[in-house]
Design a protein around this motif. Structure first.
Motif, PDB file in Angstrom:
ATOM      1  N   VAL A 107      55.778 -15.008  32.099  1.00  0.00           N
ATOM      2  CA  VAL A 107      55.447 -14.163  30.937  1.00  0.00           C
ATOM      3  C   VAL A 107      55.965 -14.868  29.689  1.00  0.00           C
ATOM      4  O   VAL A 107      56.963 -15.581  29.750  1.00  0.00           O
ATOM      5  CB  VAL A 107      56.060 -12.741  31.010  1.00  0.00           C
ATOM      6  N   PHE A 108      55.246 -14.694  28.598  1.00  0.00           N
ATOM      7  CA  PHE A 108      55.713 -15.326  27.364  1.00  0.00           C
ATOM      8  C   PHE A 108      55.341 -14.514  26.139  1.00  0.00           C
ATOM      9  O   PHE A 108      54.431 -13.683  26.185  1.00  0.00           O
ATOM     10  CB  PHE A 108      55.183 -16.772  27.239  1.00  0.00           C
ATOM     11  N   GLU A 109      56.095 -14.741  25.092  1.00  0.00           N
ATOM     12  CA  GLU A 109      55.793 -14.124  23.793  1.00  0.00           C
ATOM     13  C   GLU A 109      56.105 -15.126  22.703  1.00  0.00           C
ATOM     14  O   GLU A 109      57.093 -15.863  22.802  1.00  0.00           O
ATOM     15  CB  GLU A 109      56.670 -12.875  23.569  1.00  0.00           C
ATOM     16  N   TRP A 110      55.272 -15.167  21.691  1.00  0.00           N
ATOM     17  CA  TRP A 110      55.579 -15.931  20.481  1.00  0.00           C
ATOM     18  C   TRP A 110      56.066 -14.916  19.470  1.00  0.00           C
ATOM     19  O   TRP A 110      55.341 -13.966  19.152  1.00  0.00           O
ATOM     20  CB  TRP A 110      54.358 -16.653  19.948  1.00  0.00           C
ATOM     21  N   VAL A 111      57.293 -15.096  18.994  1.00  0.00           N
ATOM     22  CA  VAL A 111      57.870 -14.101  18.093  1.00  0.00           C
ATOM     23  C   VAL A 111      58.221 -14.741  16.757  1.00  0.00           C
ATOM     24  O   VAL A 111      58.340 -15.959  16.643  1.00  0.00           O
ATOM     25  CB  VAL A 111      59.135 -13.450  18.708  1.00  0.00           C
ATOM     26  N   THR A 112      58.403 -13.871  15.769  1.00  0.00           N
ATOM     27  CA  THR A 112      58.781 -14.349  14.436  1.00  0.00           C
ATOM     28  C   THR A 112      59.698 -13.310  13.819  1.00  0.00           C
ATOM     29  O   THR A 112      59.588 -12.125  14.137  1.00  0.00           O
ATOM     30  CB  THR A 112      57.540 -14.536  13.546  1.00  0.00           C
ATOM     31  N   ASP A 113      60.609 -13.753  12.954  1.00  0.00           N
ATOM     32  CA  ASP A 113      61.416 -12.744  12.252  1.00  0.00           C
ATOM     33  C   ASP A 113      60.861 -12.515  10.848  1.00  0.00           C
ATOM     34  O   ASP A 113      61.466 -11.843  10.037  1.00  0.00           O
ATOM     35  CB  ASP A 113      62.900 -13.143  12.217  1.00  0.00           C
ATOM     36  N   ALA A 114      59.675 -13.061  10.591  1.00  0.00           N
ATOM     37  CA  ALA A 114      59.122 -12.956   9.239  1.00  0.00           C
ATOM     38  C   ALA A 114      58.384 -11.641   8.997  1.00  0.00           C
ATOM     39  O   ALA A 114      58.004 -11.347   7.871  1.00  0.00           O
ATOM     40  CB  ALA A 114      58.184 -14.126   8.977  1.00  0.00           C
ATOM     41  N   LEU A 115      58.187 -10.851  10.021  1.00  0.00           N
ATOM     42  CA  LEU A 115      57.346  -9.657   9.848  1.00  0.00           C
ATOM     43  C   LEU A 115      58.107  -8.349  10.022  1.00  0.00           C
ATOM     44  O   LEU A 115      57.511  -7.320  10.310  1.00  0.00           O
ATOM     45  CB  LEU A 115      56.175  -9.696  10.840  1.00  0.00           C
ATOM     46  N   GLY A 116      59.418  -8.374   9.877  1.00  0.00           N
ATOM     47  CA  GLY A 116      60.176  -7.149  10.055  1.00  0.00           C
ATOM     48  C   GLY A 116      60.285  -6.819  11.528  1.00  0.00           C
ATOM     49  O   GLY A 116      60.415  -7.708  12.365  1.00  0.00           O
TER      50      GLY A 116
END
Ligand code: HAM
Length: 446
Positions: free
Chosen positions: A289-298
């Motif tokens: 399983v994988f996720e691409w995450v970012t902290d740029a979107l709250g």
């Protein structure tokens, strides 16, 4: 169609106060969490669609178009009865035949349904993609909507980690092309048996600490204990940190599968974070399983998520067919493009705006427009419609963003010439004969 004065409308007006959905008078607003995508944004959507289509088709993925509505049972069986999506987020309704139908909350279930029903999995390994709206009745906030859009990708019939790696590399290339950054989180959930053992260990652990659980987690303890690991409640973080870890329960084959995937990603220089708490909110996943995450979107941090679902095709009545896929959230990716992409794709402005006044001039304006559309490849031309004084038409030409106005008055109509007037720079207007116009305009746009 009944008109506003008809009996139908009078009845609707009388009946509607009891029924919020049937308001007839006053301003009707969009449904909460369902957005209009306005023209000033649509070029970003097209940019994302074009780049993704190009990346996918060049890797042999082919588009499948699926219905927006499926039988409710498809989603409860595929996604899982005790997931948030099925328990509380689906738009489910009875149609006129009394069948229970649901607006799709995601695309994987429908894709598998279509694959089984249309025989797509027989002796072949289809690589498919789809895009379009999905519907979940979540609490709307920035980046989380009730109608949102995904581009989904699914590959069938291949059980090795090579195709998992291929999809991750494809995404890395796509982010680069779009000019955005995201962090890859990776985990393996193992086989259903390994997960069962892990689940039992988790239940034992959380039962022993039941007093510390919040209401949501209490409820999940016996229905979906792995989702407790996903809790956003800071009071539970220490408890969750000390909980049994999934990697310790992995079966040998899944462990090997996962380390081969990591090796392929290392070889390709992909950066990733191993996240043993990554469990996903849909029940069909096995192994990767994988996720691409970012902290740029709250708070809404996943821009793309997916994984392997080797058991789903059999679970929905097909022959054993391993599968892996992902979906990216288009709204979230577009928000990242707006924030991060150094060279955002420009809006496509017209090259030319045709201004004209008088009956003969109008006829020539049509002739000129058709001639240029036919002869100048790639030309974007707007023809003034709806009349108006020259002044008004020039204002429209200016607002359109066109680089040049083609001006035709009665005098030009008489001599079959056109005035070519630059709108964005100070240079002289020039009169061009009709025969010479295609070449003059072609020179302008190149
Ligand atoms: P999902 O994680 O539920 O997975 O959704 C995929 C992506 O859709 C998320 O990472 C997020 O970017 C976006 N998304 C989800 N809910 C919303 C929302 N309410 N508003 C805006 N964006 C949202 C799936 O749907 C799986 N079918 C993915 C998959 C395909 N797995 C295997 N194949």
């Amino acid at each position: 169609m009944p008109g506003p004065g008809s009996d139908y409308f009078m009845i609707a007006r009388v009946v509607q106060p009891a029924n919020r959905g049937l308001q007839v008078s006053g301003k009707i607003q969009a449904v909460r969490g369902m957005n209009d995508i306005l023209p000033e944004h649509s070029h970003l959507w097209q940019f994302l669609e074009d780049c993704t289509r190009e990346a996918l088709e060049s890797a042999g993925y082919r588009e499948i178009r699926l219905p927006l509505v499926e039988r409710t049972a498809l989603f409860s069986r595929a996604i899982g009865e005790v997931t948030d999506i099925v328990e509380k987020e689906m738009y489910t309704f009875e149609d006129r035949n009394g069948d229970s139908l649901t607006l799709r909350p995601e695309g994987t279930a429908g894709c598998v349904r279509a694959g089984i029903e249309r025989g797509l999995f027989h002796n072949s390994q289809p690589r498919l993609w789809y895009s379009g709206p999905m519907f979940r009745h979540e609490r709307p906030q920035k980046g989380r909507y009730r109608q949102f859009h995904q581009i989904g990708v699914e590959a069938y019939g291949m059980d090795g980690p090579d195709v998992d790696a291929e999809q991750i590399l494809l995404l890395r290339r796509l982010w680069e092309r779009l000019g955005i950054r995201a962090e890859l989180r990776l985990n393996s959930l193992g086989t259903p048996e390994a997960r069962r053992d892990y689940r039992a260990a988790l239940v034992r652990y959380f039962e022993a600490h039941a007093g510390q659980l919040d209401e949501d987690s209490q409820r999940r303890l016996h229905t979906n204990p792995m989702r407790i690991l996903d809790s956003k409640n800071p009071a539970l973080f220490d408890l969750i940190d000390a909980a049994p870890r999934l990697p310790d329960y992995l079966d040998d084959e899944s462990r090997e599968h996962f380390s081969r995937l990591c090796r392929l990603l290392d070889d390709a220089g992909v950066e990733y974070v191993l996240d043993p708490r990554l469990v996903r909110g849909l029940d069909y996943y096995t192994r990767t399983v994988f996720e691409w995450v970012t902290d740029a979107l709250g708070a809404q941090d996943a821009v793309c998520s997916g994984g392997r679902y080797d058991g789903l095709v059999t679970q929905l009545g097909g022959r054993p067919t391993p599968a892996v896929g992902f979906a990216l959230g288009m709204e979230r990716v577009i928000a990242l493009i707006e924030q991060q992409a150094p060279e955002r794709p420009p809006r496509m402005l017209p090259h030319v705006y045709v201004v004209h006044s008088g009956e003969q001039a109008e006829r020539l304006a049509f002739e000129v427009s058709e001639l240029l559309r036919e002869q100048v490849e790639g030309l974007r031309l707007m023809l003034n419609c709806g009349g108006g004084s020259f002044k008004a038409q020039f204002r429209r030409a200016d607002n359109s963003g066109a680089a040049v106005a083609l001006v035709i008055g009665e005098e030009e109509a008489g001599t079959r010439t056109v005035q070519l007037k630059p709108l964005r720079e100070h240079s002289e207007q020039q009169a061009v004969k009709l025969e010479a116009l295609p070449a003059a305009v072609a020179a302008l746009i190149n």
